[in-house]
Design a protein around this motif. Structure first.
Motif: not given
Length: 138
Positions: A47-49, A51, A74-78, A82-83
């Protein structure tokens, strides 16, 4: 874009702009431009966020790799999702390379007298150069 069925080896890639959902697909691998480099994301990524910078988003489905230009955000991985939240997501075929070149020339010629103006000029230069790189690869 239509949803692709998610298999056990896939990631779900969702790219959202202020206007719409630009992408919502199943992918095997995703590469994104971060503000300080590039990151590759595969299944079971931690998981990560992060820029985003300006540049090429790539995703792989089977033997086909598709690309988009993303304009920061921004990117969020969870949980294999991948958002991506970005100001713009543009298909390479929709990038106007001549307009990007004009933007680059205007930005380089732009006079600056304070740090804020210098930051604006730098952002315009980075955007134009990234768009040109993505457009050339199509």
């Amino acid at each position: 874009m239509a949803d692709s069925p998610l298999t056990s080896g896939d990631l779900k890639l969702i790219v959202v702009t202020p206007e719409s959902t630009a992408l919502d697909v199943a992918a095997e691998f995703v590469a994104l431009p971060l503000f300080d480099g590039e990151i590759g994301i595969g299944r079971t990524h931690a998981p990560m966020i992060g820029r985003l910078g300006f540049g090429e988003l790539r995703y792989k489905v089977g033997s086909q790799t598709s690309t988009y230009y993303v304009d920061g955000g921004f990117v969020q991985v969870q949980d294999n999702i991948v958002s991506v939240l970005t100001n713009r997501a543009i298909s390479p075929k929709d990038i106007n390379a001549a307009a990007a070149d004009d933007q680059l020339q205007e930005a380089l010629a732009r006079k600056t007298s304070n740090p804020e103006e210098m930051a604006i000029r730098e952002r315009l230069v980075l955007q134009a150069r990234a768009q040109k790189r993505v457009a050339v690869k199509r």
